[in-house]
Enzyme design. Structure first.
Site, short mmCIF file in Angstrom:
data_model
loop_
_atom_site.label_atom_id
_atom_site.label_comp_id
_atom_site.label_asym_id
_atom_site.label_seq_id
_atom_site.Cartn_x
_atom_site.Cartn_y
_atom_site.Cartn_z
N HIS A 59 0.84 -1.19 0.00
CA HIS A 59 0.00 0.00 0.00
C HIS A 59 0.87 1.24 0.00
O HIS A 59 1.82 1.34 0.77
CB HIS A 59 -0.90 0.00 1.24
CG HIS A 59 -1.76 1.22 1.33
ND1 HIS A 59 -2.93 1.35 0.62
CD2 HIS A 59 -1.60 2.38 2.01
CE1 HIS A 59 -3.47 2.52 0.88
NE2 HIS A 59 -2.68 3.18 1.72
N ASP A 138 -15.08 3.40 8.18
CA ASP A 138 -14.00 4.28 7.72
C ASP A 138 -14.53 5.30 6.72
O ASP A 138 -14.17 6.49 6.78
CB ASP A 138 -12.86 3.45 7.10
CG ASP A 138 -11.80 4.37 6.50
OD1 ASP A 138 -11.17 5.10 7.27
OD2 ASP A 138 -11.63 4.37 5.27
N ARG A 145 -14.35 13.49 9.03
CA ARG A 145 -13.04 14.12 9.29
C ARG A 145 -12.76 15.20 8.25
O ARG A 145 -12.20 16.25 8.55
CB ARG A 145 -11.93 13.06 9.25
CG ARG A 145 -11.95 12.15 10.48
CD ARG A 145 -11.08 10.92 10.26
NE ARG A 145 -9.71 11.26 9.91
CZ ARG A 145 -8.91 10.49 9.17
NH1 ARG A 145 -9.32 9.32 8.72
NH2 ARG A 145 -7.69 10.86 8.90
N SER A 160 -7.22 4.26 9.68
CA SER A 160 -7.99 4.26 8.44
C SER A 160 -7.31 3.39 7.37
O SER A 160 -7.92 2.50 6.77
CB SER A 160 -8.13 5.71 7.97
OG SER A 160 -8.58 5.78 6.65
N LYS A 164 -8.36 -0.89 6.17
CA LYS A 164 -8.67 -1.33 4.81
C LYS A 164 -7.76 -2.47 4.38
O LYS A 164 -8.18 -3.41 3.72
CB LYS A 164 -8.56 -0.15 3.83
CG LYS A 164 -9.75 0.79 3.97
CD LYS A 164 -9.62 2.03 3.12
CE LYS A 164 -8.71 3.03 3.75
NZ LYS A 164 -9.03 4.43 3.59
#
Ligand code: URA
Length: 410
Positions: A59, A138, A145, A160, A164
């Site tokens: 990621h 999320d 947010r 967050s 995922k």
């Protein structure tokens, strides 16, 4: 709280107060892990147990010109390690892997679960658009947010991102945490804290996690834009890529291979990944991956088959010297203005447009020399040209580019 927030029993105004409290007071390691686990539990999780071998995900926290998934995926897959990747679309100045892949004619990114798993078992690599009801808390919390100025909080970002990744089912996770002008974390210190928090969450929730802190103080590679970046990824897989981009990809792939327990340490994995590149096996793996998702693979040998913008427009230096800095975020915005990215989620993007940088930090430039090319479908993209000119700083002193890999956090 997360459970009741998802159900609507905790209203937005209470959750906004909670987010603001976290923003100011921070969280300790066990609190962040609890928060992450609660977000994972708010929705479905993907079961990858039908895929043989250790599944390692990668990621990136996002940047400009970040086409690493298109290179790292085939490198790792060529070594026989399964890569089952869910990816997103781009928003704002950062691009998304799914948008880039959709520049390939016929390429399908919406894969049914059984096809996704079959592809990973057969060609060791599948990349699909996020689907299903993963981490709904999320999505809801991120939206809140966004409008309460609490995005920029390390525990909230770390939970967050990791929720995922964990819901996506991989056994191990390699994070590419970017730092610099085009990144979420502008400073190395901030990137390090984010990386440490994410690695600690992985550890507490039973997923081996390694973070590579890499440089985003200029765009990654020479190309920005969807078709442009696919073309550059192929160049790297042919062994003709920019050195820094190639290096970060080999580093990420090697850490993924080590996490998959296929090698005795990083050096051995790094040598193998270099061999995957030099022998052409990574390029072949990319070809198989494209075909398995119904893409027309002929562009790999003939890049002119990728979408092409109507006007290549040279951007020339108005002074001579050395490139001292390139504001990566501004280059991303200049590409977005051409249509390569979305200002809002609803925008439709143009996969043929983008920017080719001809110079990077440390390069010499003569007055009048071409420093970048805009690939536009508008004959006079003045707004984008101006943005790009301002993004490239030319000075009289020679500057060395920062290292591409800053640190590894385990
Ligand atoms: N990316 C995410 O997925 N979550 C954040 O909170 C910030 C960036």
């Amino acid at each position: 709280m997360i459970e009741q927030y998802s159900e609507g029993a905790v209203p937005d105004y209470q959750m906004a107060a909670m987010a603001m409290a976290i923003y100011f007071r921070d969280m300790d390691g066990s609190e962040i892990a609890e928060l992450t686990a609660a977000i994972v539990d708010s929705g479905e999780t993907i079961d990858l147990s039908a895929i043989t071998g250790t599944k390692v995900d990668k990621h990136s926290t996002g940047g400009v010109g970040d086409k690493t998934t298109l290179i790292v995926g085939p490198l790792v897959a060529a070594a026989g390690i399964p890569v089952a990747k869910m990816s997103g679309r781009g928003l704002g100045h950062t691009g998304g892997t799914i948008d880039k892949l959709e520049a390939i004619r016929g390429f399908e990114t919406e894969l049914a679960k059984d096809r996704f798993i079959r592809n990973v078992n057969e060609v060791k690599l599948a990349v699909a658009a996020q689907s299903g009801n993963l981490t709904p808390a999320d999505k809801k919390l991120y939206g809140l947010r966004d409008v309460t100025a609490t995005v920029d909080s390390i525990p909230l970002i770390a939970s967050s991102v990791m929720s995922k990744k964990i819901a996506s089912g991989a056994d191990a996770i390699v994070l590419d945490v970017k730092t610099g002008s085009g990144a979420f974390m502008k400073t190395l210190e901030g990137a390090r804290r984010l990386a440490e928090n994410m690695v600690a969450i992985g550890q507490r929730l039973g997923r081996e996690t390694v973070a590579v802190i890499s440089d985003m103080s200029e765009p990654l590679g020479y190309e920005v834009g969807n078709a442009n970046e696919v073309r550059e990824a192929v160049d790297v897989l042919r062994g003709r890529g920019e050195e820094r981009l190639t290096e970060v990809c080999l580093t990420l792939a090697s850490h993924m291979a080590v996490c998959a327990r296929q090698f005795n340490g990083f050096e051995e994995a790094r040598a193998h990944m270099q061999h995957m590149l030099d022998s052409g096996q990574a390029l072949e793996s990319f070809r198989k991956f494209v075909k398995a998702q119904n893409g027309e693979a002929s562009f790999i040998d003939d890049p002119a088959q990728l979408p092409q913008a109507a006007y290549p427009i040279d951007v020339c230096a108005n002074t001579g010297g050395y490139v001292e800095g390139i504001d990566a975020e501004a280059v991303g915005v200049a590409a977005m203005m051409l249509g390569a990215g979305r200002r809002t989620k609803e925008d439709v993007i143009d996969r043929s447009v983008g920017i080719t940088l001809k110079k990077k930090i440390g390069d010499r430039v003569d007055k009048g020399e071409c420093i970048a090319v805009l690939h536009a479908n508008d004959a006079n993209p003045e707004e984008s040209r101006e943005k790009l000119m301002k993004a490239i700083h030319i000075g009289s002193g020679r500057v060395a580019p920062p290292p591409i890999v800053h640190e590894i956090v385990r």
